[in-house]
Design an enzyme around this catalytic site. Structure first.
Site, short mmCIF file in Angstrom:
data_model
loop_
_atom_site.label_atom_id
_atom_site.label_comp_id
_atom_site.label_asym_id
_atom_site.label_seq_id
_atom_site.Cartn_x
_atom_site.Cartn_y
_atom_site.Cartn_z
N ASN A 42 3.58 -6.54 8.01
CA ASN A 42 4.87 -6.72 7.36
C ASN A 42 5.61 -7.92 7.96
O ASN A 42 5.55 -8.17 9.16
CB ASN A 42 5.71 -5.44 7.40
CG ASN A 42 5.86 -4.82 8.76
OD1 ASN A 42 4.97 -4.94 9.61
ND2 ASN A 42 6.96 -4.15 9.00
N GLU A 55 0.59 -4.34 3.15
CA GLU A 55 -0.44 -4.21 2.11
C GLU A 55 -0.40 -5.39 1.15
O GLU A 55 -1.43 -5.95 0.78
CB GLU A 55 -0.22 -2.91 1.30
CG GLU A 55 -0.24 -1.63 2.11
CD GLU A 55 1.14 -1.22 2.61
OE1 GLU A 55 1.89 -2.10 3.12
OE2 GLU A 55 1.48 -0.04 2.52
N CYS A 90 4.17 -1.52 -3.33
CA CYS A 90 2.77 -1.79 -2.93
C CYS A 90 1.79 -1.00 -3.80
O CYS A 90 0.70 -1.49 -4.11
CB CYS A 90 2.57 -1.47 -1.46
SG CYS A 90 3.37 -2.70 -0.40
#
Ligand code: THU
Length: 131
Positions: A42, A55, A90
């Protein structure tokens, strides 16, 4: 590619997360149908809404390298006692790259795991193919 290898890659990349605002580090390793692995962590921003999740960053890296991708497996690692599952955004982005039911493995620092799939996490997904 062994699941244990994907987990190790997700764990290693979580260390690199840019998470000064939440202090919540996430690492992701994805396996494409072509057999390649990509990682992402992240990346937060002082304008909080600009944060991108682990992700999605892994998927962006895969697309930048391979162009057209199909996902086989997504691994998410968090340095927590319980596993964390992918956020709603995501899930939709994972769905974009799944021809079949992508496996999603969420792991953490305990033995607790969440083994699931995109169909389970995003039933009745939005797709223009339906119209
Ligand atoms: N985060 C991810 O990287 N993936 C998810 O699926 C859920 C949330 C990140 C975003 C933010 O940097 C931090 O976790 C706390 O929300």
């Amino acid at each position: 590619m062994e699941l244990s290898e994907l987990k190790e890659k997700a764990r290693s990349v979580a260390v690199k997360a840019h998470a000064p605002y939440s202090s919540f580090r996430v690492g992701s390793a994805i396996l494409t149908k072509s057999g390649n692995v990509y990682v992402g962590c992240n990346v937060e921003n002082t304008s909080y809404g600009l944060t991108t999740c682990a992700e999605r960053n892994a998927i962006a890296s895969a697309v930048a390298t391979e162009g057209k991708i199909e996902l086989e497996q997504v691994v998410v690692y968090t340095p927590t006692k319980k596993p964390a599952s992918p956020c709603g955004v995501c899930r939709q982005v994972i769905y974009e790259f799944c021809e079949s039911n992508v496996k999603i493995h969420c792991c953490c620092d305990s033995d607790e795991v969440l083994d699931t799939s995109i169909r389970q996490l995003l039933p009745e997904a939005f797709s223009l193919d339906e119209f």
